[in-house]
Scaffold this motif. Structure first.
Motif, mmCIF file in Angstrom:
data_model
loop_
_atom_site.group_PDB
_atom_site.id
_atom_site.type_symbol
_atom_site.label_atom_id
_atom_site.label_comp_id
_atom_site.label_asym_id
_atom_site.label_seq_id
_atom_site.Cartn_x
_atom_site.Cartn_y
_atom_site.Cartn_z
ATOM 1 N N THR A 138 22.680 3.150 -5.905
ATOM 2 C CA THR A 138 21.983 3.273 -4.661
ATOM 3 C C THR A 138 22.056 2.185 -3.732
ATOM 4 O O THR A 138 21.572 2.164 -2.483
ATOM 5 C CB THR A 138 20.553 3.411 -5.105
ATOM 6 O OG1 THR A 138 20.146 2.348 -5.770
ATOM 7 C CG2 THR A 138 20.412 4.846 -5.842
ATOM 8 N N CYS A 145 15.767 8.363 -1.669
ATOM 9 C CA CYS A 145 16.740 9.593 -2.260
ATOM 10 C C CYS A 145 16.183 10.673 -1.690
ATOM 11 O O CYS A 145 16.814 11.788 -1.179
ATOM 12 C CB CYS A 145 17.212 9.374 -3.723
ATOM 13 S SG CYS A 145 18.491 8.036 -3.955
ATOM 14 N N GLY A 191 17.381 13.268 4.074
ATOM 15 C CA GLY A 191 17.576 13.742 2.669
ATOM 16 C C GLY A 191 17.512 15.126 2.531
ATOM 17 O O GLY A 191 17.396 16.018 3.329
ATOM 18 N N CYS A 204 20.717 13.109 -2.762
ATOM 19 C CA CYS A 204 21.338 13.700 -3.996
ATOM 20 C C CYS A 204 20.347 14.742 -4.669
ATOM 21 O O CYS A 204 19.530 15.237 -4.100
ATOM 22 C CB CYS A 204 21.489 12.511 -5.008
ATOM 23 S SG CYS A 204 19.759 11.621 -5.436
ATOM 24 N N VAL A 236 17.881 11.303 -9.298
ATOM 25 C CA VAL A 236 17.891 9.791 -9.336
ATOM 26 C C VAL A 236 17.605 9.453 -10.530
ATOM 27 O O VAL A 236 16.802 9.682 -11.189
ATOM 28 C CB VAL A 236 16.826 9.264 -8.348
ATOM 29 C CG1 VAL A 236 16.850 7.673 -8.427
ATOM 30 C CG2 VAL A 236 16.898 9.853 -6.959
ATOM 31 N N HIS A 274 25.137 13.604 0.102
ATOM 32 C CA HIS A 274 25.513 12.451 -1.118
ATOM 33 C C HIS A 274 27.067 12.177 -1.103
ATOM 34 O O HIS A 274 27.550 11.086 -1.379
ATOM 35 C CB HIS A 274 25.157 12.923 -2.522
ATOM 36 C CG HIS A 274 25.771 13.973 -3.219
ATOM 37 N ND1 HIS A 274 26.849 13.778 -4.085
ATOM 38 C CD2 HIS A 274 25.867 15.395 -3.135
ATOM 39 C CE1 HIS A 274 27.378 14.766 -4.293
ATOM 40 N NE2 HIS A 274 26.819 15.764 -3.742
ATOM 41 N N GLU A 303 22.419 9.906 -7.730
ATOM 42 C CA GLU A 303 22.293 8.635 -7.421
ATOM 43 C C GLU A 303 21.465 7.690 -8.602
ATOM 44 O O GLU A 303 20.679 8.158 -9.281
ATOM 45 C CB GLU A 303 21.242 8.243 -6.103
ATOM 46 C CG GLU A 303 21.964 8.932 -4.871
ATOM 47 C CD GLU A 303 23.050 7.804 -4.258
ATOM 48 O OE1 GLU A 303 23.435 6.824 -5.007
ATOM 49 O OE2 GLU A 303 23.742 8.275 -3.285
#
Length: 312
Positions: A49, A61, A70, A73, A76, A93, A129
């Motif tokens: 990240t 994220c 966003g 991803c 996380v 992503h 991420e």
């Protein structure tokens, strides 16, 4: 290739692999599906990240930023090994990447060096991420590495894929370096995924206090074999000497910004010679002392900084 799982099946497969999953808001419907297709999916992509702090990382994220909305991803993976689900469906992503890499992932073989950015990766990959600064110094805790192994295993198990259906962002998009760090050893991670996939059904729930994992060892580069490869490969005639340690040194030169990743091919040719000579000059060597042929002192300093050890 496969049809993406439903959000419920996605959550179940992660929990079935013993992961500590945190659901963040209405993650099941938070996506970028209005901007393009989601699927068929071909693999799992791992990122770092370049952030510090779990709460801020998860929020970034989930929401994204002004230049990249966003979710960034699907999950996380924070340093404590928890997996925070922030979106499901198309996510910003992967970006554009190399079609030859996509073909390799579909065929479940080692991807080639990426040198194109023409294929929509946001469509084809699950993305995770990982909280890390990405400076080569920020540690990767054992709990986080174990969570990465289990995340990859969970998705590959559900789709019937092998460990080679996982890739790093750096494998996909030219110019990317993530994820990296001395404790992030990709082949070790893939090996552990393969072992879990070959084992019995996944354990659930995850033990509250897992036994500590052994610390991964650094790659070892044999100086004499590296010198032999460096002296033979640029020659116009004869059979070049090959040695696996060349890739380790080239990866360090890529991290140092002295070698383009597309030339990190295990061949200690003229481009690698020039990159290593630049490293020698960076250390203060001049003239014949900066000829691109590794010496013990310069190689040891490269290894100390970029995560390998040298044997003479």
């Amino acid at each position: 290739m496969a049809t993406p799982m439903s959000a419920a099946a996605f959550l179940d497969c992660l929990r079935d692999e013993g992961l500590d999953v945190v659901e963040v808001g209405a993650w099941e419907t938070h996506n970028r599906n209005s901007k393009g297709p989601w699927g068929p999916v071909s693999g799992v992509m791992i990122h770092h990240t370049v952030t510090r702090g779990s709460a801020a990382t998860v929020e970034l994220c989930r929401k994204g930023h002004s230049n990249l909305p966003g979710p960034l991803c699907h999950g996380v993976i924070t340093k404590d090994g928890k997996v925070h689900l922030v979106g499901y469906g198309r996510a910003n992503h992967a970006g554009l990447g190399d079609p030859d890499v996509l073909a390799a992932v579909i065929a479940e073989r080692t991807p080639p060096a990426d040198n194109e950015a023409t294929v929509d990766g946001n469509r084809h990959f699950y993305g995770f991420e990982c909280e890390n600064m990405g400076d080569g110094k920020d540690p990767w805790p054992d709990e986080q590495i174990e969570a990465i192994v289990r995340v990859i295993t969970a998705i590959c198990r559900r789709h019937g894929w092998s460990a080679r259906s996982a890739l790093r962002h750096l494998d996909w998009q030219p110019g990317k370096i993530d994820p990296r760090g001395p404790q992030f050893i990709w082949e070790d991670i893939l090996g552990r995924v393969a072992e879990r996939l070959a084992g019995t059904t996944p354990s659930t729930p995850k033990p509250p206090t897992p036994a500590p994992l052994p610390k991964p060892t650094k790659p070892v580069v044999d100086l004499s074999r590296l010198i032999a490869a460096a002296r033979s490969n640029p020659a116009a005639a004869g059979t070049p000497v090959t040695y696996s340690g060349v890739r380790t040194v080239e990866a360090a030169l890529v991290d140092a910004g002295l070698l383009s990743k597309r030339y990190s091919d295990g061949h200690y040719g003229t481009t690698t010679i020039a990159a290593y000579a630049a490293w020698q000059r960076k250390l203060g060597y001049r003239g014949d002392d900066a000829d691109g042929i590794p010496g013990k002192t310069s190689l040891t300093r490269l290894g100390d900084k970029y995560g390998f050890q040298v044997v003479a």
